[in-house]
Structure formats: C-alpha cells, structure tokens
Design a protein around this motif. Structure first.
Motif, PDB file in Angstrom:
ATOM      1  N   GLU A  25       6.290   5.201  72.819  1.00  4.95           N
ATOM      2  CA  GLU A  25       7.213   4.268  72.997  1.00  4.95           C
ATOM      3  C   GLU A  25       7.014   3.304  74.240  1.00  4.95           C
ATOM      4  OE1 GLU A  25      12.347   4.777  73.673  1.00  4.95           O
ATOM      5  OE2 GLU A  25      10.934   6.292  74.160  1.00  4.95           O
ATOM      6  N   GLY A  30      10.972   0.073  71.597  1.00  8.02           N
ATOM      7  CA  GLY A  30      10.029   0.254  70.116  1.00  8.02           C
ATOM      8  C   GLY A  30       8.950   1.164  70.102  1.00  8.02           C
ATOM      9  N   TYR A  32       5.436   2.340  68.404  1.00  6.04           N
ATOM     10  CA  TYR A  32       4.201   1.556  67.941  1.00  6.04           C
ATOM     11  C   TYR A  32       3.077   2.890  67.687  1.00  6.04           C
ATOM     12  CZ  TYR A  32       6.562  -2.369  69.796  1.00  6.04           C
ATOM     13  OH  TYR A  32       7.554  -3.314  70.134  1.00  6.04           O
ATOM     14  N   PRO A  64       2.030  -4.936  59.621  1.00  5.01           N
ATOM     15  CA  PRO A  64       3.180  -4.559  60.861  1.00  5.01           C
ATOM     16  C   PRO A  64       2.901  -5.484  61.884  1.00  5.01           C
ATOM     17  CG  PRO A  64       2.299  -2.631  59.685  1.00  5.01           C
ATOM     18  CD  PRO A  64       1.508  -3.558  59.098  1.00  5.01           C
ATOM     19  N   GLU A  65       4.015  -5.631  62.693  1.00  6.91           N
ATOM     20  CA  GLU A  65       3.515  -6.709  63.896  1.00  6.91           C
ATOM     21  C   GLU A  65       2.488  -5.989  64.867  1.00  6.91           C
ATOM     22  OE1 GLU A  65       6.045  -8.485  67.671  1.00  6.91           O
ATOM     23  OE2 GLU A  65       6.801  -6.905  66.706  1.00  6.91           O
ATOM     24  N   VAL A  67       0.959  -5.878  68.654  1.00  7.06           N
ATOM     25  CA  VAL A  67       1.439  -6.131  69.951  1.00  7.06           C
ATOM     26  C   VAL A  67       0.190  -5.680  71.082  1.00  7.06           C
ATOM     27  CG1 VAL A  67       3.840  -6.093  69.888  1.00  7.06           C
ATOM     28  CG2 VAL A  67       2.620  -4.184  70.438  1.00  7.06           C
ATOM     29  N   ASP A  99       3.624  -1.829  64.741  1.00  7.15           N
ATOM     30  CA  ASP A  99       4.814  -1.579  64.764  1.00  7.15           C
ATOM     31  C   ASP A  99       4.887  -0.128  63.880  1.00  7.15           C
ATOM     32  OD1 ASP A  99       7.580  -1.567  64.807  1.00  7.15           O
ATOM     33  OD2 ASP A  99       7.755  -2.792  63.272  1.00  7.15           O
ATOM     34  N   TYR A 100       5.431   0.797  64.431  1.00  7.67           N
ATOM     35  CA  TYR A 100       5.731   2.031  63.478  1.00  7.67           C
ATOM     36  C   TYR A 100       6.652   2.029  62.512  1.00  7.67           C
ATOM     37  CZ  TYR A 100       6.678   7.031  62.885  1.00  7.67           C
ATOM     38  OH  TYR A 100       6.875   8.248  62.077  1.00  7.67           O
TER      39      TYR A 100
END
Length: 259
Positions: A25, A30, A32, A64-65, A67, A99-100
């Motif tokens: 988290e 979010g 991930y 997925p995004e 980061v 992104d999960y």
C-alpha cells in the motif's frame, strides 16, 4: 510523467518466480505490485519493465499504470521472513510498482477462450518490438480483469542490455522467438497493426520514457554517465523501430507455419 509514491505498508509477498514481488500500500492509498531493485534479476529488470510498459501505454495497450515507489528502511521491519527482510533492505530507495488488479486471473491459452484478432496482433507486434521472450503459453504474463486482457511483467524484454555491446546487432533482430508467442494463433492482422502502431512511436517519445529511469537503475560503465546510457536506449529503440519490417515479416511467417 510517472508518479512517485511512497510505500507505507507491506501487505503480502507474491511468491511467483524468483523475484519475490509483493503487494504494498502506498501513501496515495493505492495498492501496487512492487518489483524490487534488490531482487535477483537486478535493476535492469526494472528498466525493461519501465521502458516496455510505458511504450505499451503510449500505444494504448492495456498495461497497468506504472509508478516509481520509494521504499523506506522502516518498511517491513517487523517482517518475520528473513528473505523478505533482506530483500527490503537491499531495495531501499526507488523501485517500480504496477497498479494492482484485484480479482484478476491468469490467461490460459489451453482454456480455448478466443482473443480478438486486432488485440492479439498489436500485442505480438509490441512484443516483437521490445524483444519480449516472456509471453509464451508456459508463462503468458496476461491477466483477465473485468473481462479485458492486461499485459504485465516485461522485465525479460530488451535483453540486449545484459550485453550492452550487442545493441547495434540486436536492434535489427528479426526476433525468431516470436514463434512461441501465446497470442500468435489469433494474430491474423500483424501487418495492419504495424501500419497503425509504427507512426505512433518516435525518438522523442523514447527519450521522454528513458528520462524516467532513475540514475541508480542504469548500469553505466566507467567513464559513462547515466544520460549516456539513456541515450543508448533511445538509439537502440529508434533503430529497432526503423527495422520493424523485418520483425513483422518474421512474425507473419511464424504464424503461417501454425496454420
């Protein structure tokens, strides 16, 4: 621009393969899938994941995004598993997160569920461009989520960077490994995909993506700066794109042999 978030809670490890990614988290609340720079594959896997994923997203592919994730030394300090503690300790600093996708399930070619020809074709083209050897029936790295396919795990792509001197030769590779691509049977429009996708990529985009790579992920040699190494990736990708006709021809021929 990639966002940077801070991991605030180690949720659970994903014991798949040798890299031991984890769900974490972050401070944006979010969740991930965190890929660790201290894992066995090293930071070059994160470089490949970032470059390939951002090229895919620029093309509108369902990736997925991504980061950048800051891992603090305090994360997981109460973790009982010594392997996880060692991994977290070796990964303090910037890592990469995806992104999960909760509730997603792995794509299984043997299940016989068809994949739309346009999507299969663009994924085959994309994987040939990035020389991704890791989208096979044995390890498809595709997830079904909300009835849509998502592309994950590109750390094995761009494998030229494990032998940096090979980049000129590899840029023009026909990529014979495309014959093992899990979506090749459905990819009946590879040449159409090439006509659509090739104009969407250019050197300036590759430079922007390479600029997102943290300095300490880059395996710069003595006398070479991180920017020199970034320029090498941009040069490679630009040449790779210019040789698209070769890998398209290889993919089309490989599919014809399946019929």
């Amino acid at each position: 621009m990639l966002r940077t978030v801070c991991a605030t809670r180690y949720v659970t490890p994903l014991r798949e393969g040798g890299s031991l990614p984890a769900i974490v988290e972050a401070n944006d609340l979010g969740l991930y899938v965190l890929k660790f720079r201290g894992a066995g594959q090293g930071p070059l896997a994160l470089v490949a994941e970032l470059i390939a994923g951002e090229i895919g997203r620029a093309l509108g592919l369902p990736v997925p995004e991504l980061v950048r994730v800051e891992v603090d030394a305090a994360l997981g300090r109460n973790e009982e598993d010594p392997e996880i503690r060692d991994l977290l300790k070796a990964s303090v600093g910037l890592n990469l997160g995806l992104d999960y996708l909760p509730g997603s399930i792995s794509f299984d070619a043997a299940a016989g569920e068809p994949v739309e020809a346009d999507l299969a074709s663009v994924v085959v083209w994309f994987d040939a461009l990035i020389t991704n050897v890791d989208r096979t029936p044995r390890n498809p790295n595709l997830l079904w989520w909300h009835k849509a396919l998502y592309l994950i795990d590109h750390g094995a792509a761009l494998y030229f960077h494990h032998n940096w001197q090979s980049r000129e030769t590899m840029a023009g590779s026909r990529f014979a490994a495309i014959r093992d691509h899990v979506l090749l049977p459905w990819a009946s429009r590879i040449e159409d995909a090439d006509r659509r996708l090739r104009p969407q990529l250019e050197e300036a985009l590759f430079a922007r993506i390479a600029g997102e790579i943290p300095d300490d992920w880059l395996a710069a040699e003595p006398g070479e700066t991180p920017d020199d190494r970034r320029a090498g990736y941009v040069e490679y990708l630009t040449r790779r794109l210019a040789s698209a006709s070769s890998f398209v021809e290889e993919a089309v021929h490989a599919r014809a042999k399946l019929l």
